[in-house]
Scaffold this active site. Structure first.
Site, PDB file in Angstrom:
ATOM      1  N   SER A 154       4.303   3.427   0.092  1.00  0.00           N
ATOM      2  CA  SER A 154       3.608   4.521   0.772  1.00  0.00           C
ATOM      3  C   SER A 154       2.257   4.781   0.118  1.00  0.00           C
ATOM      4  CB  SER A 154       4.459   5.793   0.691  1.00  0.00           C
ATOM      5  OG  SER A 154       3.746   6.927   1.132  1.00  0.00           O
TER       6      SER A 154
ATOM      7  N   TYR B  18      10.235  12.219  -2.818  1.00  0.00           N
ATOM      8  CA  TYR B  18      10.008  11.003  -2.029  1.00  0.00           C
ATOM      9  C   TYR B  18       8.885  10.196  -2.665  1.00  0.00           C
ATOM     10  CZ  TYR B  18       8.325   8.053   1.804  1.00  0.00           C
ATOM     11  OH  TYR B  18       7.889   6.981   2.567  1.00  0.00           O
TER      12      TYR B  18
END
Length: 250
Positions: free
Chosen positions: A139, A152
């Site tokens: 990400s 996360y």
């Protein structure tokens, strides 16, 4: 990396980024296996695709993983590419009542530990191929965490570190190439809770992935990730600020 006549496994392939990558690989003349927990979603996806099969299972469940590995050994022994795309995210702010430990445990299991287990179990198959690849989807928050998805971001940072050392190690003894795909915010069901409607379409991620894959670009920075990466190199503090504007999306 040659991207035709390959057999690719995509975890979390029933929707979003995984499904768009599956479609793109099929257009390039590859065979694809998609996995996920939702049998109905997988079958719906497969019905609209050619050269695609599905295997329902939870990558966090050891028995399911063993069944998947057995299935691949029996039916797809020429497996060339593994795309670790399945993920889990909780949107919240760290606080006394955040229940961060439980949320982090689930994210670390799905986004990091499950990747290690599945990858390790499939190395023997990949090692048999003249050319093979592992693709870990991380990400934009690897470079600068977003406070709205704190654990996360931490789980993806762990996966980034693992990916770097896996690439270094496998390059010494195998023909397995290790790629990392860094999407920014993407408009998928997965990201709805964190403002995904403001993100880029998953098809754009798949398109940039294929380009990077074909050109042996081991770190593929999609869309805004490229800008955040450059900013991170010059000023980590500014990169952090850029991903933590008032809207809180990242």
């Amino acid at each position: 990396m040659n991207i035709t006549n390959k057999t690719a496994l995509i975890t979390g392939g029933g929707s979003g980024i995984g499904l768009e990558i599956a479609k793109t690989l099929i257009e390039k003349g590859n065979k694809v296996i998609i996995t996920g927990r939702n049998e109905a979603k997988l079958q719906k996806a497969v019905a609209g695709l050619k050269n695609t099969s599905a295997f329902a299972g939870d990558i966090n469940n050891a028995d399911d993983v063993d069944k998947l590995v057995e299935y691949l050994n029996t039916n797809h022994s020429t497996l060339d590419v593994v795309i670790n795309n399945a993920g889990q995210a909780s949107a919240y702010h760290l606080s006394v009542e955040a229940d961060a430990f439980e949320k982090a445990g689930a994210e670390i299991q799905t986004n990091y530990l499950s990747v290690i287990r599945l990858t390790e179990k499939l190395l023997h198959l990949l090692s048999k191929q003249p050319e093979a690849a592992i693709v870990n989807v991380t990400s934009i928050v690897v470079f600068a965490p977003n406070a709205f998805i704190p654990t996360y971001a931490a789980s993806k940072a762990a996966l980034h570190s693992y990916t770097q050392t896996l690439r270094f190690t496998l390059a010494k003894t195998t023909a397995i190439k290790v790629f990392e795909l860094f999407p920014p915010l993407v408009d998928t069901e997965f990201s709805k809770e964190i403002g995904g409607s403001n993100g880029i379409p998953p098809s754009a991620v798949a398109e940039q992935f294929v380009k990077g894959f074909e050109n042996d670009q081991y770190e593929i920075h999609v869309g805004a990730t490229a800008d955040i990466y450059k900013l991170f190199l010059s000023s980590p503090e500014e990169a952090f600020k850029a991903l933590n504007q008032e809207r809180g999306n990242g």
